[in-house]
Design a protein around this motif. Structure first.
Motif, short mmCIF file in Angstrom:
data_model
loop_
_atom_site.label_atom_id
_atom_site.label_comp_id
_atom_site.label_asym_id
_atom_site.label_seq_id
_atom_site.Cartn_x
_atom_site.Cartn_y
_atom_site.Cartn_z
N THR A 443 0.83 -1.21 0.00
CA THR A 443 0.00 0.00 0.00
C THR A 443 0.86 1.26 0.00
O THR A 443 0.51 2.26 -0.64
CB THR A 443 -0.92 0.00 1.23
OG1 THR A 443 -0.12 -0.21 2.41
CG2 THR A 443 -1.95 -1.10 1.13
N ILE A 444 1.99 1.21 0.70
CA ILE A 444 2.90 2.36 0.72
C ILE A 444 3.55 2.53 -0.65
O ILE A 444 3.68 3.65 -1.15
CB ILE A 444 3.96 2.18 1.82
CG1 ILE A 444 3.28 2.10 3.20
CG2 ILE A 444 4.98 3.30 1.79
CD1 ILE A 444 4.26 1.87 4.34
N ARG A 445 3.96 1.42 -1.26
CA ARG A 445 4.60 1.51 -2.58
C ARG A 445 3.61 2.04 -3.63
O ARG A 445 3.98 2.82 -4.51
CB ARG A 445 5.15 0.15 -2.99
CG ARG A 445 6.40 -0.24 -2.20
CD ARG A 445 7.01 -1.52 -2.69
NE ARG A 445 6.30 -2.68 -2.19
CZ ARG A 445 5.78 -3.63 -2.93
NH1 ARG A 445 5.86 -3.56 -4.24
NH2 ARG A 445 5.16 -4.65 -2.38
N GLU A 446 2.36 1.61 -3.54
CA GLU A 446 1.36 2.11 -4.48
C GLU A 446 1.15 3.61 -4.30
O GLU A 446 1.12 4.38 -5.28
CB GLU A 446 0.03 1.39 -4.25
CG GLU A 446 -1.09 1.88 -5.17
CD GLU A 446 -2.46 1.47 -4.68
OE1 GLU A 446 -3.44 1.79 -5.39
OE2 GLU A 446 -2.56 0.85 -3.62
N SER A 447 1.00 4.06 -3.06
CA SER A 447 0.79 5.49 -2.81
C SER A 447 1.99 6.31 -3.22
O SER A 447 1.84 7.42 -3.77
CB SER A 447 0.46 5.71 -1.33
OG SER A 447 -0.74 5.04 -0.96
N ALA A 448 3.20 5.80 -2.96
CA ALA A 448 4.41 6.53 -3.34
C ALA A 448 4.53 6.65 -4.86
O ALA A 448 4.91 7.71 -5.38
CB ALA A 448 5.64 5.84 -2.76
N ALA A 449 4.20 5.59 -5.58
CA ALA A 449 4.25 5.64 -7.04
C ALA A 449 3.21 6.62 -7.59
O ALA A 449 3.48 7.38 -8.53
CB ALA A 449 4.03 4.25 -7.62
N ALA A 450 2.02 6.61 -7.01
CA ALA A 450 1.00 7.56 -7.45
C ALA A 450 1.43 8.99 -7.18
O ALA A 450 1.17 9.90 -7.99
CB ALA A 450 -0.33 7.26 -6.75
N ALA A 451 2.10 9.24 -6.05
CA ALA A 451 2.60 10.58 -5.74
C ALA A 451 3.68 11.00 -6.71
O ALA A 451 3.75 12.17 -7.11
CB ALA A 451 3.11 10.62 -4.30
N LYS A 485 3.21 -9.33 -7.89
CA LYS A 485 2.16 -9.77 -6.98
C LYS A 485 0.97 -8.83 -6.94
O LYS A 485 -0.18 -9.27 -6.90
CB LYS A 485 2.74 -9.95 -5.58
CG LYS A 485 1.79 -10.65 -4.60
CD LYS A 485 2.50 -10.95 -3.30
CE LYS A 485 1.58 -11.71 -2.34
NZ LYS A 485 2.25 -12.02 -1.05
N TYR A 486 1.23 -7.52 -6.94
CA TYR A 486 0.15 -6.55 -6.74
C TYR A 486 -0.02 -5.70 -7.99
O TYR A 486 0.86 -4.91 -8.34
CB TYR A 486 0.46 -5.66 -5.53
CG TYR A 486 0.63 -6.42 -4.24
CD1 TYR A 486 -0.48 -6.93 -3.56
CD2 TYR A 486 1.89 -6.67 -3.72
CE1 TYR A 486 -0.33 -7.63 -2.39
CE2 TYR A 486 2.04 -7.37 -2.54
CZ TYR A 486 0.93 -7.86 -1.88
OH TYR A 486 1.08 -8.56 -0.72
N TRP A 487 -1.15 -5.84 -8.66
CA TRP A 487 -1.39 -5.12 -9.90
C TRP A 487 -1.59 -3.63 -9.64
O TRP A 487 -1.33 -2.80 -10.52
CB TRP A 487 -2.59 -5.69 -10.65
CG TRP A 487 -3.91 -5.56 -9.95
CD1 TRP A 487 -4.51 -6.48 -9.15
CD2 TRP A 487 -4.81 -4.44 -10.01
NE1 TRP A 487 -5.71 -6.02 -8.68
CE2 TRP A 487 -5.93 -4.77 -9.20
CE3 TRP A 487 -4.79 -3.21 -10.64
CZ2 TRP A 487 -7.00 -3.90 -9.03
CZ3 TRP A 487 -5.85 -2.34 -10.48
CH2 TRP A 487 -6.95 -2.68 -9.68
N ARG A 488 -2.05 -3.25 -8.47
CA ARG A 488 -2.21 -1.83 -8.16
C ARG A 488 -0.87 -1.11 -8.16
O ARG A 488 -0.77 0.05 -8.57
CB ARG A 488 -2.91 -1.66 -6.81
CG ARG A 488 -4.37 -2.08 -6.80
CD ARG A 488 -4.99 -1.84 -5.43
NE ARG A 488 -6.39 -2.22 -5.40
CZ ARG A 488 -7.40 -1.43 -5.74
NH1 ARG A 488 -7.14 -0.18 -6.14
NH2 ARG A 488 -8.65 -1.84 -5.68
#
Length: 595
Positions: A443-451, A485-488
């Motif tokens: 979840t942190i990696r997804e949010s960081a990439a979106a940022a 593992k995580y498509w998001r």
């Protein structure tokens, strides 16, 4: 029994006519509206039946207006009475009722009438002022309840309802030509350190609980009823607003029961008289400051005003809801600016909001620093849960504005604004490290990439095109895109590349015409598909400085990475997740015209 009382009251005067309808409007229906959301399903079903029968009994004064809006003042009064109750379930029911009103857009401004008829415009203005008055009352009564450190069952839902009301009125922070204007402003853009205009809430900020609030953070209803009764009689300084009138006292829940009864329920006397809200002698509460509410939500989300022993799923759910509400509020401001196509507001007021929130948000993000072995690094700062870290990153990225990190603007900014947190040399390493760390939650990696994607689209091209910024962003995108593992995470990583490629798009119809004039060796059907995708991506870049010189500069910076970007996009086209392939298709649409 309630139906019998209402009908019998009309029968005393000769029938179930106007007076019976009057009783339904002022007493029964407001109570039934709150009762419909009771936690007990059996009780809620009974009140729902009363509401449905009462809706048919009330004589409609406005055919094209929902009953909830016609009785808005009375329903809001019933919700505020329930909010001031010592029962947790009554407070939760009030929150659900407010959330339903906000979801139905009853607590929201009306679109501006385009008929040109003065009568229609005046009617729309009156309706908007009625909605604004009710929304202001709810915010004035509900926000102090959120400021209390004690967590009770249903408080997270109540927080979502208050945030929804504030979000609905965010487009009215400036003169929005698409909405009906009103002299009543539920939200204000003032830059003072206050929660409500002029109250000085944060002048002497206290981030700890009083002794009374530390006694018990969460307990069943029967165990805390007496404690809350005393709390209602002697509220702490941290949650008491300056009350300018008895009506304000009623809305903050500190008035006596007699004030509640007189202000909301008028079953005696002349029934033809106007409601108290129309009296010019009753001043309205002060407006809620957008920046102050954002600051309060941040403090609630970081648990800085809760007892150290606060733990458990109820507390975590509330903190996540607070940070999610902060993100939604900031996104509403950004969306409103984009619709107005004027980025002056976000570049000025947005800086103040960012400077207010960024120091605490970056401290939270920095508190999560994994070691090589996978454990968290020793730090004197509080360690937060991964979901809190992820929501903090979401809030930080939602506060970004167009032109973020521009050096000339930062040098010209007032010294009291801590805009060093907006420097790309600080933000890019802060975010990319979260993406590269294998010990970081997804979840942190997804949010960081979106940022990082937000940085790529909002920062000036003069800064993004520099190797010190562009290379880490591409590397972070490659790392996230390879997550098996995580498509998001893959979607967020490809989003960085998509935003970078969008900065080279000429934009809208101009891009299609140039491609046709140059006669690119692409089939006409394929060109049409890619052109439409390019138009859609260009629409998202609108408002960002993207002239011919900037596009050329960005293109020259990305050309050395072209082969790598195309390879990642082609690999993503074979992904099983449709959302991944959709982003990859957008990347291909943007790079189709590259040399």
């Amino acid at each position: 029994a309630v139906r019998a009382v209402a009908v019998g009251r009309g029968a005393e005067t000769g029938g179930e006519g106007a007076l019976a309808s009057h009783v339904w409007e002022k007493v029964v229906l407001p109570t039934a509206y709150v009762g419909r959301t009771d936690a007990d399903s059996a009780v809620a079903a009974l009140w729902k039946e009363v509401w449905e029968e009462g809706s048919a009994a009330v004589t409609s004064r406005e055919i094209d207006v929902a009953l909830q809006e016609q009785l808005l003042e009375r329903i809001v009064g019933g919700c505020l009475r329930a909010l001031g109750d010592v029962s947790w379930s009554r407070r939760a029911a009030a929150g659900k009722g407010i959330e339903e009103l906000a979801r139905l857009d009853v607590l929201a401004p009306l679109p501006k009438a385009s008929t040109g008829k003065k009568a229609v415009e005046e009617r729309a203005k009156r309706r908007t002022e009625r909605r604004a008055r009710a929304s202001l009352q709810i915010l004035h009564a509900g926000v102090p309840v959120l400021a209390k450190g004690r967590i009770w069952t249903g408080k997270s839902d109540f927080l979502k309802a208050i945030v929804k009301v504030a979000t609905n009125w965010t487009p009215c922070l400036y003169d929005n030509e698409h909405l009906t204007s009103s002299e009543i402003k539920p939200l204000s853009m003032q830059t003072e350190h206050a929660l409500f205009a002029g109250d000085g809430w944060f002048a002497h900020e206290k981030e700890t609980l009083s002794k009374e609030d530390r006694l018990q953070d969460y307990a069943p209803e029967d165990a805390t009823m007496m404690g809350n009764a005393s709390e209602k009689e002697t509220p702490s300084k941290e949650v008491t607003l300056q009350e300018s009138s008895p009506q304000d006292a009623m809305m903050t829940g500190t008035a006596s029961p007699e004030v509640h009864e007189d202000a909301v329920s008028e079953t005696k006397g002349d029934t033809a008289g106007p409601p108290p809200r129309e009296s010019p002698a009753a001043p309205l509460p002060s407006s809620l400051l957008f920046s102050g509410f954002c600051r309060l939500l941040l403090l609630q989300g970081l648990a800085t005003n809760m007892a150290p022993s606060a733990s458990g799923p109820e507390h975590l759910l509330y903190r996540v809801s607070a940070l999610t509400g902060l993100k939604d509020l900031l996104q509403a401001l950004s969306k409103a600016v984009q619709e107005k196509e004027d980025h002056t507001l976000m570049a000025t007021y947005g800086k103040f909001v960012y400077a207010t929130l960024a120091p605490k948000l970056t401290d939270v993000i920095l508190s999560h620093t994994p070691k090589v072995g996978g454990s968290l690094a020793d730090s004197k700062t509080q360690c937060h849960e991964p979901v809190i870290i992820a929501r903090a990153i979401d809030c930080l990225s939602a506060a970004f504005w167009t032109g973020l990190g521009e050096e000339m603007e930062m040098e010209a900014s007032p010294p009291d604004l801590q805009l060093h947190h907006a420097n790309l040399s600080f933000l890019v390493p802060l975010l990319t490290k979260k993406i590269h760390s294998a010990a970081t939650a997804w979840t942190i990696r997804e949010s960081a990439a979106a940022a990082c994607g937000r940085l790529a689209i909002l920062a000036p091209i003069d800064l993004v095109s520099r190797r010190a910024v562009l290379a880490p962003l591409v590397e972070a995108a490659a790392t996230a895109a390879e997550d098996s593992k995580y498509w998001r995470v893959r979607v967020a990583g490809l989003g960085i590349l998509a935003h970078l490629a969008e900065r080279t798009v000429i934009g809208r119809r101009e891009g299609v015409q140039d491609a046709l004039r140059q006669r690119q060796p692409v089939r006409a059907a394929g060109l049409g598909i890619l052109a439409r995708l390019a138009e859609q991506t260009a629409d998202r870049v609108e408002g960002v400085r993207n002239g011919p010189r900037e596009r050329q500069q960005m293109l020259e910076a990305l050309l050395p990475q072209k082969e790598r970007i195309v390879t990642m996009a082609r690999r993503a086209l074979r992904d099983k997740e449709p959302k991944v392939t959709a982003v990859a298709t957008g990347i291909c649409a943007s790079v189709v015209g590259w040399p």
